[in-house]
Design an enzyme around this catalytic site. Structure first.
Site, PDB file in Angstrom:
ATOM      1  N   ASP A 142       0.845  -1.201   0.000  1.00  0.00           N
ATOM      2  CA  ASP A 142       0.000   0.000   0.000  1.00  0.00           C
ATOM      3  C   ASP A 142       0.880   1.251   0.000  1.00  0.00           C
ATOM      4  OD1 ASP A 142      -1.990   1.870   0.356  1.00  0.00           O
ATOM      5  OD2 ASP A 142      -2.931   0.870   2.058  1.00  0.00           O
ATOM      6  N   HIS A 201     -10.342  -1.436  -6.564  1.00  0.00           N
ATOM      7  CA  HIS A 201      -9.988  -0.207  -5.853  1.00  0.00           C
ATOM      8  C   HIS A 201      -9.030   0.654  -6.684  1.00  0.00           C
ATOM      9  CE1 HIS A 201      -9.206   2.331  -2.365  1.00  0.00           C
ATOM     10  NE2 HIS A 201      -7.905   2.182  -2.583  1.00  0.00           N
TER      11      HIS A 201
HETATM   12  C1  HEM Z   1      -9.097   0.567   4.103  1.00  0.00           C
HETATM   13  C2  HEM Z   1      -9.159   1.331   3.035  1.00  0.00           C
HETATM   14  C3  HEM Z   1      -8.158   1.302   1.932  1.00  0.00           C
HETATM   15  C4  HEM Z   1      -7.262   0.336   1.602  1.00  0.00           C
HETATM   16  C5  HEM Z   1      -7.031  -1.005   2.267  1.00  0.00           C
HETATM   17  C6  HEM Z   1      -6.536   0.816   0.448  1.00  0.00           C
HETATM   18  C7  HEM Z   1      -5.532   0.115  -0.205  1.00  0.00           C
HETATM   19  C8  HEM Z   1      -4.929   0.515  -1.384  1.00  0.00           C
HETATM   20  C9  HEM Z   1      -3.984  -0.284  -2.136  1.00  0.00           C
HETATM   21  C10 HEM Z   1      -3.476  -1.648  -1.722  1.00  0.00           C
HETATM   22  C11 HEM Z   1      -3.644   0.427  -3.233  1.00  0.00           C
HETATM   23  C12 HEM Z   1      -2.715  -0.032  -4.372  1.00  0.00           C
HETATM   24  C13 HEM Z   1      -1.287   0.311  -4.158  1.00  0.00           C
HETATM   25  C14 HEM Z   1      -0.986   1.767  -4.128  1.00  0.00           C
HETATM   26  O1  HEM Z   1      -0.904   2.450  -5.174  1.00  0.00           O
HETATM   27  O2  HEM Z   1      -0.821   2.276  -3.020  1.00  0.00           O
HETATM   28  C15 HEM Z   1      -4.353   1.675  -3.167  1.00  0.00           C
HETATM   29  C16 HEM Z   1      -4.260   2.674  -4.098  1.00  0.00           C
HETATM   30  C17 HEM Z   1      -4.876   3.895  -3.986  1.00  0.00           C
HETATM   31  N1  HEM Z   1      -5.790   4.272  -3.035  1.00  0.00           N
HETATM   32 FE1  HEM Z   1      -6.443   3.148  -1.495  1.00  0.00          FE
HETATM   33  N2  HEM Z   1      -6.991   2.062   0.124  1.00  0.00           N
HETATM   34  C18 HEM Z   1      -7.984   2.392   1.006  1.00  0.00           C
HETATM   35  C19 HEM Z   1      -8.713   3.568   1.038  1.00  0.00           C
HETATM   36  C20 HEM Z   1      -8.547   4.606   0.157  1.00  0.00           C
HETATM   37  C21 HEM Z   1      -9.273   5.841   0.207  1.00  0.00           C
HETATM   38  C22 HEM Z   1     -10.349   6.210   1.232  1.00  0.00           C
HETATM   39  C23 HEM Z   1      -8.803   6.620  -0.821  1.00  0.00           C
HETATM   40  C24 HEM Z   1      -9.186   8.005  -1.221  1.00  0.00           C
HETATM   41  C25 HEM Z   1     -10.370   8.499  -1.179  1.00  0.00           C
HETATM   42  C26 HEM Z   1      -7.779   5.858  -1.500  1.00  0.00           C
HETATM   43  C27 HEM Z   1      -7.061   6.312  -2.565  1.00  0.00           C
HETATM   44  C28 HEM Z   1      -6.150   5.575  -3.271  1.00  0.00           C
HETATM   45  C29 HEM Z   1      -5.424   6.072  -4.432  1.00  0.00           C
HETATM   46  C30 HEM Z   1      -5.506   7.474  -5.010  1.00  0.00           C
HETATM   47  C31 HEM Z   1      -4.631   5.015  -4.896  1.00  0.00           C
HETATM   48  C32 HEM Z   1      -3.702   5.019  -6.111  1.00  0.00           C
HETATM   49  C33 HEM Z   1      -4.515   4.620  -7.342  1.00  0.00           C
HETATM   50  C34 HEM Z   1      -3.684   4.592  -8.613  1.00  0.00           C
HETATM   51  O3  HEM Z   1      -3.518   5.649  -9.218  1.00  0.00           O
HETATM   52  O4  HEM Z   1      -3.194   3.503  -8.963  1.00  0.00           O
HETATM   53  N3  HEM Z   1      -7.653   4.643  -0.881  1.00  0.00           N
HETATM   54  N4  HEM Z   1      -5.133   1.712  -2.037  1.00  0.00           N
END
Ligand code: HEM
Length: 411
Positions: free
Chosen positions: A227, A321
């Site tokens: 993450d 996601h």
């Molecule tokens: C428990 C809740 C969440 C989990 C477990 C989670 C987990 C992850 C994981 C594993 C990734 C892929 C790896 C990375 O690029 O970091 C990711 C990407 C991302 N997450 Fe989350 N996330 C959560 C909540 C959120 C929330 C609330 C937001 C914003 C409103 C968010 C925004 C993003 C963004 C902007 C990316 C990058 C997307 C891209 O351009 O590839 N995440 N998240």
């Protein structure tokens, strides 16, 4: 003893779970492991000491603790101002807190420090302050509030927000590589804030410490996912644009400042733990083993959102996601600086654990809200995650020696 330890290592998880192999053998596992750990210190003492004495400069154009590489431990504090607190009192409080921040981040005890002996391991301590709408109102300065703070965040259909994890007039993010340092700094800051404010919530989070994994490794959250892969990089123009309110931005007191959204997102780790690997990977759109996109390559290979499988289905599912969080244009991007939290289990054994999703950006309405809206509408991750807290704060700019934090507003 060695033979017994080898034999124990060979025990299957199923055997252990069914209880067949427990008993005397089970106890021996603990004994053997404990003995080995004691005789083979794994932490390089010199590097541990070096990390403890490292400091992060608290002075500058921007507050520390945002572009600062994420420390292993954090406590976020949300405070409510006492009713009688006015602008003059706020100035006094911010002067006191600034003095604490300057001393503690340099590894010096605060004035009248209740435990001065705990101050000498700064361990990259930073303290970052945020102002809620209530603080501006108490100061009689609500006309200086940015429009997004006055409006607040909209409700999202996934929200099950609890007041005990939400909102607040003042926020302090206290982060360091050492949890004792964080605890001490929190005590000092709360002692000085007490005449002016009451604690509304406190949330502590963590990551793997710097000395247990190579620093280049992207961390994992408690669902096991890599993450933090796609994120603006501190020190780049891109980061500056995403995070800081520009020198000609509005309101003027926030120039060089930012905003932060802190969402407490509970994870249903028991159900998630029972999912098969494919379902887990499709929920994100990335591989669990190394965080690479499902369309191949390594963690940092660009995902191919057009790719389809033999049946014509998108390889990175429409409800994943990553696909939904991915920026649709250059506006809807934030800087994520999240922490894991784990507050044990409730009386039914359900983990009270998840993610303290923390993101900094110049304009939450334009940058955070569209992403969160897409996620709320369709993200399959919503099956296992529930936002139970939410708070939004304006982050004043940094300060120089002799100034106090928040002076551009209160001065
Ligand atoms: C428990 C809740 C969440 C989990 C477990 C989670 C987990 C992850 C994981 C594993 C990734 C892929 C790896 C990375 O690029 O970091 C990711 C990407 C991302 N997450 Fe989350 N996330 C959560 C909540 C959120 C929330 C609330 C937001 C914003 C409103 C968010 C925004 C993003 C963004 C902007 C990316 C990058 C997307 C891209 O351009 O590839 N995440 N998240």
């Amino acid at each position: 003893m060695a033979a017994e330890s080898d034999q124990n290592r060979g025990l299957s998880r199923r055997g252990l779970l069914s209880g067949i192999a427990l008993g005397a053998g089970g106890l021996a596992v603990g004994g053997v492991t404990g003995y080995a750990a004691a005789s083979e210190p794994s932490i390089d003492e010199a590097s541990a000491t070096a990390l403890g004495s490292e400091t992060v400069d608290c002075f500058g154009t921007h507050q520390a603790g945002i572009a600062t590489p994420r420390q292993a431990h954090v406590t976020f504090i949300g405070l409510d101002l006492r009713r009688e607190v006015n602008r003059e009192a706020l100035v006094r409080m911010m002067q006191l807190l600034t003095d604490d921040i300057v001393r503690l981040t340099q590894g010096r005890p605060a004035l009248a420090d209740p435990q001065p002996e705990l101050a000498d391991v700064p361990a990259r301590l930073t303290v970052t302050a945020g102002f809620g709408e209530g603080l501006l109102t108490a100061a009689g300065l609500e006309t200086k509030s940015p429009y997004w703070l006055t409006a607040g965040l909209p409700g999202f259909k996934v929200d099950e927000l609890q007041p005990r994890w939400s909102d607040g007039d003042l926020m302090l993010q206290v982060a360091a590589e050492d949890p004792v340092t964080v605890s001490h700094a929190v005590r000092v800051l709360l002692t000085d804030a007490r005449p002016f404010a009451k604690v509304r919530w406190m949330q502590s989070g963590f990551h793997r410490p710097a000395n247990t994994a190579p620093t280049s490794t992207t961390g994992r959250n408690l669902m096991g996912q890599v993450d933090g892969t796609i994120n603006p990089q501190p020190g780049t123009e891109d980061f500056d644009q995403v995070v800081w309110i520009p020198a000609d931005g509005e309101p003027t007191w926030l120039q060089g400042g930012s905003s932060v959204v802190i969402r407490r997102i509970e994870m249903d780790l028991r159900v998630w733990g029972g999912m098969d690997e494919m379902a887990k990977e499709e929920a994100i759109g990335r591989r669990l083993s190394d965080g690479a996109p499902l369309t191949g390559g390594d963690e940092f290979t660009a995902p191919d959102f057009e790719a389809v499988d033999a049946n014509g289905f998108e390889v990175i599912p429409a409800t994943s996601h990553m696909r939904l969080a991915h920026a649709q244009d250059s506006t809807d991007r934030v800087f994520r600086r999240p922490y894991n939290y784990d507050d044990g289990v409730d009386e039914d054994g359900k983990p009270e654990a998840g993610l303290l999703f923390t993101a900094y950006m110049a304009d939450p309405d334009a940058q955070f809200v569209p992403i969160q809206q897409r996620l709320a509408d369709a993200d399959v991750l919503n099956i296992w995650t529930t936002p139970i807290g939410s708070a939004l704060f304006a982050i004043p700019p940094g300060f120089s020696e002799g100034e106090y934090l928040g002076q551009t507003l209160l001065g």
